[in-house]
Motif scaffolding. Structure first.
Motif, PDB file in Angstrom:
ATOM      1  N   GLY A   1     -10.963  15.766   3.809  1.00  0.00           N
ATOM      2  CA  GLY A   1     -11.485  15.835   5.167  1.00  0.00           C
ATOM      3  C   GLY A   1     -11.095  14.650   6.004  1.00  0.00           C
ATOM      4  N   PHE A   2     -10.817  13.523   5.361  1.00  0.00           N
ATOM      5  CA  PHE A   2     -10.303  12.327   6.021  1.00  0.00           C
ATOM      6  C   PHE A   2      -9.656  11.462   4.959  1.00  0.00           C
ATOM      7  CE2 PHE A   2     -14.690  11.291   4.859  1.00  0.00           C
ATOM      8  CZ  PHE A   2     -14.586  10.032   4.284  1.00  0.00           C
ATOM      9  N   VAL A   3      -8.807  10.547   5.401  1.00  0.00           N
ATOM     10  CA  VAL A   3      -8.144   9.619   4.492  1.00  0.00           C
ATOM     11  C   VAL A   3      -8.289   8.214   5.060  1.00  0.00           C
ATOM     12  CG1 VAL A   3      -5.969   8.906   3.419  1.00  0.00           C
ATOM     13  CG2 VAL A   3      -6.467  11.350   3.731  1.00  0.00           C
ATOM     14  N   VAL A   4      -8.739   7.286   4.217  1.00  0.00           N
ATOM     15  CA  VAL A   4      -8.798   5.865   4.573  1.00  0.00           C
ATOM     16  C   VAL A   4      -7.751   5.141   3.728  1.00  0.00           C
ATOM     17  CG1 VAL A   4     -10.200   3.769   4.638  1.00  0.00           C
ATOM     18  CG2 VAL A   4     -11.274   5.998   5.053  1.00  0.00           C
ATOM     19  N   ALA A   5      -6.901   4.358   4.376  1.00  0.00           N
ATOM     20  CA  ALA A   5      -5.892   3.566   3.661  1.00  0.00           C
ATOM     21  C   ALA A   5      -6.196   2.097   3.890  1.00  0.00           C
ATOM     22  CB  ALA A   5      -4.500   3.905   4.143  1.00  0.00           C
TER      23      ALA A   5
ATOM     24  N   ARG B   1     -14.432  16.475   1.586  1.00  0.00           N
ATOM     25  CA  ARG B   1     -14.675  15.094   1.182  1.00  0.00           C
ATOM     26  C   ARG B   1     -13.501  14.192   1.547  1.00  0.00           C
ATOM     27  NH1 ARG B   1     -19.872  13.687  -0.444  1.00  0.00           N
ATOM     28  NH2 ARG B   1     -20.847  15.439  -1.537  1.00  0.00           N
ATOM     29  N   GLY B   2     -13.785  12.882   1.571  1.00  0.00           N
ATOM     30  CA  GLY B   2     -12.771  11.914   1.972  1.00  0.00           C
ATOM     31  C   GLY B   2     -12.097  11.241   0.800  1.00  0.00           C
ATOM     32  N   LEU B   3     -10.859  10.796   1.052  1.00  0.00           N
ATOM     33  CA  LEU B   3     -10.072  10.071   0.057  1.00  0.00           C
ATOM     34  C   LEU B   3      -9.830   8.660   0.578  1.00  0.00           C
ATOM     35  CD1 LEU B   3      -8.392  10.073  -2.575  1.00  0.00           C
ATOM     36  CD2 LEU B   3      -6.449  10.850  -1.196  1.00  0.00           C
ATOM     37  N   ILE B   4     -10.175   7.668  -0.227  1.00  0.00           N
ATOM     38  CA  ILE B   4     -10.010   6.264   0.151  1.00  0.00           C
ATOM     39  C   ILE B   4      -9.014   5.627  -0.810  1.00  0.00           C
ATOM     40  CG2 ILE B   4     -11.158   4.043   0.495  1.00  0.00           C
ATOM     41  CD1 ILE B   4     -13.347   7.102   0.310  1.00  0.00           C
ATOM     42  N   ALA B   5      -7.908   5.115  -0.286  1.00  0.00           N
ATOM     43  CA  ALA B   5      -6.879   4.469  -1.105  1.00  0.00           C
ATOM     44  C   ALA B   5      -6.910   2.977  -0.836  1.00  0.00           C
ATOM     45  CB  ALA B   5      -5.502   5.037  -0.781  1.00  0.00           C
ATOM     46  N   VAL B   6      -7.104   2.176  -1.869  1.00  0.00           N
ATOM     47  CA  VAL B   6      -7.254   0.735  -1.726  1.00  0.00           C
ATOM     48  C   VAL B   6      -6.091   0.050  -2.436  1.00  0.00           C
ATOM     49  CG1 VAL B   6      -8.735  -1.267  -2.104  1.00  0.00           C
ATOM     50  CG2 VAL B   6      -9.751   0.971  -1.629  1.00  0.00           C
TER      51      VAL B   6
END
Length: 481
Positions: free
Chosen positions: A409-413, A306-311
């Motif tokens: 699995g992926f990281v969005v910053a 799964r992906g992690l999204i940091a806002v």
């Protein structure tokens, strides 16, 4: 007096561009050939979002000599060195630029390459100008590479930031808005009033450089006079006479760049203060379509994870994008509360609690870690920046603790400072390749090639680009890749 009367509100694009000379077409292959014969472009990027207009370009997040030499050995006309200076105070930003020039001089000598410097700033005019270009000029002079002056090209065409008659605009749903009338001009640390770049230079230099002394390269110069006219105008640049450049289409930048390269062949050494679009043309690249479905996760080592999204960004657009993201299924959001972060008695425990919740949720869902949407500001620019750094540091620590619990699995910053801090301090990325974009001209995908998270797709998403659905679109794309 202002150099020109700025529009009071938004303008339709067709009205703004009416009456201008027709576009002058420039072959991208001609530009690529001209660029290949010139010095390597080294972009000192004040946050990682400057990579979102290019593809297959090396990025280093340190000023370590071995990392910079690695970047210079890659088969690319451009190299990015991350400075993250937009998150720093003036003294630290100046010192970081000096240090990078010192290391770059050693690296270029060792690799036997020449370099020209671009100070990549925000396309909405936020950042340490004129500090960074002043410091870079002084440092290059000290290394025996005297600089004639500075060229300002803030256009970011893919995101709707254009410059016409020396006035810088950004595209909104209602039309083109002079950037000095936007929310970005109200930035607590880097705010300003002027949209006309000549007035903006006078404002930011506090009168040291007068608007009347700024050299202008207009669309008429570019489209009618062509590269020869550009070269003639650039010969007028001096330390007290920077040049500001119009751009409304990619071909405008290509024509300008051909004239710039001709001036440099004559021995003119300049520093560029630019947005992302000029980096692409000066690198000899043409705009590329977004990465196709399947490509982003193809570089990954954790397929199915799964992906992690940091806002972290607090601009209105990011908040709107986060609201749309929340509509997706299989998504868990955990809030990092500003009040708890800023209170020393609760900070560390709150970070540990959020990380534990996020790490557990990553087993079965994509996870969003978001900071409180209400912006906390200080009484002055320095205190506001200090608060922003504390919040960013807490978000970075939270992400670092989360990924130690479960490898994503992926990281969005989301946000410039956010993406820099997470890349360097949470994921330990020192070397990466910017592979391309996930949306047309925006949202850069990095392939980390060093550190414990090498191979985990890292998505750099500026706070001020895209529309309300863009963040959800990126997460959906990464899910299906």
């Amino acid at each position: 007096m202002p150099a020109s009367a700025e529009p009071a509100g938004t303008l339709p694009s067709a009205l703004l561009l009416s009456g201008l000379p027709p576009l002058r077409r420039t072959d991208s292959r001609e530009l690529a050939r001209a660029v290949s014969a010139r010095a390597r472009l080294v972009v000192l990027d004040d946050d990682p979002t400057g990579t979102q207009a290019v593809a297959d370009v090396p990025v280093v997040t340190t000023c370590d000599l071995d990392d910079v030499r690695w970047a210079l050995r890659q088969p690319s006309q451009a190299v990015f060195i991350q400075t993250n200076t937009r998150s720093l105070g003036e003294g630290d930003a100046a010192e970081r630029n000096r240090r990078i020039v010192d290391v770059l001089a050693q690296a270029c000598a060792a690799e036997r390459v020449d370099a020209v410097l671009a100070s990549r700033g925000d396309s909405t005019l936020r950042g340490h100008y004129p500090l960074e270009t002043d410091v870079l000029s002084e440092a290059l002079n000290r290394h025996g590479r005297p600089v004639r002056g500075v060229v300002l090209v803030p256009a970011y065409l893919d995101a709707g930031r254009v410059t016409v008659h020396s006035v810088h605009y950004l595209r909104t749903g209602q039309g083109l808005l002079p950037v000095g009338r936007s929310q970005f001009a109200e930035d607590a640390t880097f705010g300003y009033h002027s949209s006309d770049l000549r007035d903006w230079v006078e404002e930011k230099t506090r009168g040291r450089i007068k608007a009347a002394d700024v050299v202008t390269v207009t669309l008429t110069d570019i489209r009618v006079g062509g590269p020869e006219r550009v070269t003639t105008l650039l010969r007028q640049v001096r330390p007290h006479r920077p040049a500001v450049v119009d751009a409304a289409e990619e071909d405008d930048l290509r024509t300008f760049t051909l004239g710039l390269l001709a001036a440099e062949r004559e021995g003119l050494r300049l520093i560029y203060r630019v947005g992302p679009s000029f980096v692409r043309t000066r690198s000899g690249q043409a705009a590329r379509p977004p990465l196709a479905s399947g490509q982003p996760r193809a570089i990954g080592t954790s397929r199915g994870a799964r992906g992690l999204i940091a806002v972290g960004s607090h601009v209105q657009l990011t908040t709107a994008q986060l609201s749309r993201l929340r509509l997706l299924d299989d998504l868990v959001e955990v809030e990092l509360r500003t009040a708890a972060i800023l209170d020393p008695s609760t900070r560390d425990q709150h970070i540990a609690d959020v990380a534990a919740t996020a790490g557990a949720a990553l087993r079965d869902a994509d996870v969003v870690i978001s900071t409180t949407r209400t912006l906390a500001a200080g009484d002055d620019p320095d205190s506001s920046l200090a608060i922003a750094r504390r919040i960013s540091a807490a978000l970075t620590e939270t992400v670092a603790a989360t990924v130690r619990l479960r490898r994503p699995g992926f990281v969005v910053a989301k946000g410039g400072i956010t993406s820099s801090d997470i890349a360097t301090h949470a994921l330990g990325i020192s070397r990466a390749i910017a592979r391309g974009t996930l949306l047309p001209g925006i949202v850069s995908l990095w392939e980390p090639v060093s550190g414990p998270f090498a191979g985990v797709p890292y998505i750099v998403f500026a706070g001020n680009v895209g529309d309300e659905t863009s963040l959800a679109d990126v997460v959906t794309l990464m899910r299906s890749a």
